[in-house]
Design a protein around this motif. Sequence first.
Motif, mmCIF file in Angstrom:
data_model
loop_
_atom_site.group_PDB
_atom_site.id
_atom_site.type_symbol
_atom_site.label_atom_id
_atom_site.label_comp_id
_atom_site.label_asym_id
_atom_site.label_seq_id
_atom_site.Cartn_x
_atom_site.Cartn_y
_atom_site.Cartn_z
ATOM 1 N N ILE A 22 0.857 -0.997 -0.103
ATOM 2 C CA ILE A 22 -0.297 0.226 -0.145
ATOM 3 C C ILE A 22 1.044 1.754 0.281
ATOM 4 C CG2 ILE A 22 -2.179 -1.498 1.493
ATOM 5 C CD1 ILE A 22 -1.026 0.260 3.714
ATOM 6 N N THR A 23 0.389 2.422 -0.397
ATOM 7 C CA THR A 23 1.496 2.908 -0.728
ATOM 8 C C THR A 23 1.700 4.284 0.756
ATOM 9 O OG1 THR A 23 -0.929 5.284 -0.775
ATOM 10 C CG2 THR A 23 -0.203 4.382 -2.665
ATOM 11 N N THR A 233 -2.497 13.450 -10.627
ATOM 12 C CA THR A 233 -2.588 12.490 -9.128
ATOM 13 C C THR A 233 -2.384 14.233 -8.593
ATOM 14 O OG1 THR A 233 -0.535 12.501 -8.690
ATOM 15 C CG2 THR A 233 -1.136 10.895 -9.386
ATOM 16 N N LEU A 257 -6.156 11.935 2.060
ATOM 17 C CA LEU A 257 -6.917 10.567 2.490
ATOM 18 C C LEU A 257 -7.118 10.400 0.159
ATOM 19 C CD1 LEU A 257 -9.739 10.991 5.004
ATOM 20 C CD2 LEU A 257 -7.662 9.804 4.866
ATOM 21 N N LYS A 258 -7.136 11.566 0.552
ATOM 22 C CA LYS A 258 -7.737 11.351 -1.860
ATOM 23 C C LYS A 258 -6.459 11.327 -2.117
ATOM 24 C CE LYS A 258 -10.762 12.395 -4.523
ATOM 25 N NZ LYS A 258 -12.302 11.241 -4.665
ATOM 26 N N ARG A 260 -4.359 9.422 -1.010
ATOM 27 C CA ARG A 260 -3.910 7.632 -1.126
ATOM 28 C C ARG A 260 -4.781 7.216 -1.661
ATOM 29 N NH1 ARG A 260 -3.707 6.033 5.024
ATOM 30 N NH2 ARG A 260 -6.682 6.506 4.872
ATOM 31 N N ASP A 261 -6.290 7.365 -1.784
ATOM 32 C CA ASP A 261 -6.832 6.827 -2.851
ATOM 33 C C ASP A 261 -6.818 7.203 -4.706
ATOM 34 O OD1 ASP A 261 -8.787 6.090 -0.612
ATOM 35 O OD2 ASP A 261 -10.241 7.584 -0.957
ATOM 36 N N ALA A 262 -5.887 8.157 -4.571
ATOM 37 C CA ALA A 262 -5.407 8.112 -6.133
ATOM 38 C C ALA A 262 -4.044 7.221 -6.117
ATOM 39 C CB ALA A 262 -5.106 9.623 -6.832
ATOM 40 N N VAL A 264 -4.070 4.682 -4.839
ATOM 41 C CA VAL A 264 -4.682 2.994 -5.050
ATOM 42 C C VAL A 264 -4.979 2.759 -6.741
ATOM 43 C CG1 VAL A 264 -5.783 1.289 -4.074
ATOM 44 C CG2 VAL A 264 -4.534 2.924 -3.230
ATOM 45 N N ASP A 265 -5.840 3.580 -6.860
ATOM 46 C CA ASP A 265 -6.560 3.640 -8.082
ATOM 47 C C ASP A 265 -5.847 3.621 -9.625
ATOM 48 O OD1 ASP A 265 -8.936 3.792 -6.900
ATOM 49 O OD2 ASP A 265 -9.263 5.426 -6.446
#
Length: 315
Positions: A22-23, A233, A257-258, A260-262, A264-265
Amino acid sequence: MKDYAGARKPELLELPRVDDRITFVYVEHAKINRQDSAITVTDSRGVARVPAAMVSVLMLGPGTEITHRAMELIGDTGTSVIWVGERGVRLYAHGRALTRSSRLLERQAKLVSNRLSRLAVARKMYQLRFPNEDVSNLTMQQLRGREGARIRRVYREYSKRFGVKWARREYDPSDFESGSLINQALSAANVALYGLVYSVITAIGLAPGLGFIHTSHELSFVYDIADLYKAATSILVAFEVASQTGPEEDIGRKVRLKMRDAFVDGRIIKAIVKDTQYLLDVDDEPADEEKVDIIHLWDDKSELVKYGVNYSKFN
């Protein structure tokens, strides 16, 4: 000698590859300890367990305490650690990497030390940003001009798309709150990106300071690689979050938080590994000697000779 309690030190082959992790995890105002093969994060809300080997980079913010046992585990699992300022805005220090081979580092040093090969790598970096153009004959000055125009265009497009007023990039690294909301968002997003890029390039054995476009800074190569992904990003996330955030909200936390989602996506870790290997023209799979601890001695005739041999008997 007294035996250690807890999990044994893992072998290198047992650890997850950098692109399988994970990042990042950001922690502030908490105490970090160790329990078996996990680090524990304790704050006013309770205790959380984090598998250290599954994290690429641990970002330690203000008010964070970390124990020796936790750092021992982090070192054993090859997790990068960076110490950052409030809301993850400034990078103060960093820890060790996962790799135990110098093969890629030597390749990076060779390319950056020759003017022609350095220029070739720099052009490849710009080519990734302009996939439909031929930049092979452009000078560095021309390439910088193209990149500057591209980034200004990106800012304008996102400003219009998200309805966020944009004037220019303006911020004070020592005073996060002094910047406009969008500049605060950009600062927080960029630091998250820098932290991830740093963790990946060091994990695969490269030097953060040996940049091809950026130079004279300990994170020059980090900035080189991060610039490949900013438009998709950190800049995108910053404008999106700024459009949804009021002046009293913690925009730094929302951005992290955003981001981290970016990450992963967008499968950013895999992209960083792939693009870096392309830029340095290295193999996708590590050589056998990178999978174990091996050290040689350099020789001016044979290049490499065995380490751990007393050579006095050969004189």
